[in-house]
Structure formats: structure tokens, C-alpha cells
Design a protein around this motif. Structure first.
Motif, mmCIF file in Angstrom:
data_model
loop_
_atom_site.group_PDB
_atom_site.id
_atom_site.type_symbol
_atom_site.label_atom_id
_atom_site.label_comp_id
_atom_site.label_asym_id
_atom_site.label_seq_id
_atom_site.Cartn_x
_atom_site.Cartn_y
_atom_site.Cartn_z
ATOM 1 N N GLU A 120 1.191 -1.168 -0.081
ATOM 2 C CA GLU A 120 -0.025 -0.075 -0.031
ATOM 3 C C GLU A 120 0.905 0.877 -0.139
ATOM 4 O O GLU A 120 1.645 1.517 1.146
ATOM 5 C CB GLU A 120 -1.161 0.076 1.128
ATOM 6 N N PHE A 121 0.170 2.020 -1.037
ATOM 7 C CA PHE A 121 0.869 3.034 -1.023
ATOM 8 C C PHE A 121 0.952 4.289 -0.967
ATOM 9 O O PHE A 121 -0.201 4.477 -0.075
ATOM 10 C CB PHE A 121 1.595 3.570 -2.812
ATOM 11 N N ASN A 122 1.866 5.630 0.075
ATOM 12 C CA ASN A 122 1.458 6.540 -0.397
ATOM 13 C C ASN A 122 0.818 7.648 -0.229
ATOM 14 O O ASN A 122 1.312 7.959 -1.620
ATOM 15 C CB ASN A 122 2.510 6.946 1.645
ATOM 16 N N VAL A 123 -0.481 7.808 -0.346
ATOM 17 C CA VAL A 123 -0.535 9.058 -0.936
ATOM 18 C C VAL A 123 -0.677 10.309 -0.141
ATOM 19 O O VAL A 123 -0.793 11.242 0.564
ATOM 20 C CB VAL A 123 -2.683 8.964 -1.199
ATOM 21 N N HIS A 124 -0.557 11.353 -0.859
ATOM 22 C CA HIS A 124 0.209 12.178 -0.605
ATOM 23 C C HIS A 124 -0.984 13.537 -1.864
ATOM 24 O O HIS A 124 -0.918 13.509 -2.724
ATOM 25 C CB HIS A 124 1.424 13.585 -1.237
ATOM 26 N N GLY A 125 -1.765 14.591 -1.066
ATOM 27 C CA GLY A 125 -2.704 14.818 -1.574
ATOM 28 C C GLY A 125 -2.896 16.318 -1.131
ATOM 29 O O GLY A 125 -2.920 17.097 0.306
ATOM 30 N N ASP A 126 -3.981 17.465 -1.530
ATOM 31 C CA ASP A 126 -4.275 19.025 -0.858
ATOM 32 C C ASP A 126 -5.192 18.754 -2.322
ATOM 33 O O ASP A 126 -5.707 18.020 -3.206
ATOM 34 C CB ASP A 126 -3.612 19.562 -1.220
ATOM 35 N N ASP A 127 -5.733 20.234 -2.430
ATOM 36 C CA ASP A 127 -6.615 20.654 -2.728
ATOM 37 C C ASP A 127 -6.174 20.942 -4.044
ATOM 38 O O ASP A 127 -6.804 20.584 -5.835
ATOM 39 C CB ASP A 127 -7.200 21.957 -2.839
#
Length: 134
Positions: free
Chosen positions: A7-14
Motif C-alpha cells: 500500500e503506497f502513501n498518497v499525498h494530496g491537497d486541493d
């Protein structure tokens, strides 16, 4: 277990989302080859092989597909439809990919460059190589 789920880390914002894949971090080997499968027609099955030494991570980065894995003793069918989930294969496993959606893109990350001699394309030979004869 035939495979390991990553499971890979998801980085996100708007602005959107990003997943970074790094060798020896999120990918447990040195990356020597990356390729992807797309545009697969309806009812087409792909794969039908195993590898002698190649390690691989498979991620469906768009759409969905199924992955049938067989170690000669157990068969596992996996539905791939999440961009942050990968399937890690680190030993000889017979694999078949099927049920591709029209927008499917299957990303394949490999530990070795292409080498035809590493492929096992006959199921009987695969069983022989893993020490299980019919």
C-alpha cells in the motif's frame, strides 16, 4: 501466501494527489525496468508466464483488471482497482491478467531488464521448475 500486498502513501491537497514510488523504499528492489499495459481489448487475457528470478510490482493505475496468480499449489484471484495498491511478486509465480476495463493501465515495475531466458511460458515447465510435476 503467493504475493505481498503493498500500500503506497498518497499525498494530496486541493491541487490533486501524488504517489511516489522509490526503489528500496516503497518498491522493495532496485528498479531496472518499467512498462505498462493499456488498450487491452474485451475478453483478452494476457500473461500466461512466470519468471525464474525477476521480481515485480504490479499496480493498476487507471481502471481495473484481474490478476490470477498460481504458485503451483494455490491459486489467488486479485481485483486491482486502486492506484495506491500494488502486488509484489518475488518468486516464480504463474500469472494471468484479464477483465481489463476500457481505461485500464497496468503498471509493471521490474527488478531486471527484459531477458527472454528468464521467462517460463509453458505451465508444465513452470511446475517442473518449482519442483512440482503434474
Amino acid at each position: 501466501m503467493i504475493y505481498k500486498r503493498l500500500e503506497f502513501n498518497v499525498h494530496g491537497d486541493d491541487r490533486g494527489s501524488l504517489i511516489a514510488l522509490e526503489q528500496f523504499q516503497s518498491i522493495p528492489f532496485a528498479i531496472k525496468r518499467i512498462y505498462y499495459i493499456y488498450g487491452t481489448k474485451d475478453n483478452v487475457r494476457r500473461g500466461f508466464h512466470a519468471h525464474k528470478k525477476l521480481k515485480q510490482v504490479l499496480i493498476c493505475i487507471s481502471g481495473h483488471c484481474n490478476l490470477l496468480l498460481d504458485d503451483g499449489y494455490e491459486k489467488t484471484d486479485i481485483f486491482l482497482n486502486k492506484r495506491n495498491i500494488g502486488v509484489y511478486l518475488d518468486r516464480p509465480i504463474w500469472r494471468e491478467m484479464y477483465n481489463f476495463s476500457s481505461d485500464a493501465v497496468l503498471l509493471c515495475i521490474a527488478s531486471e531488464i527484459y531477458d527472454e531466458s528468464d521467462y517460463i511460458r509453458d505451465y508444465s515447465e513452470f511446475l517442473y521448475c518449482i519442483g512440482k510435476e503434474n
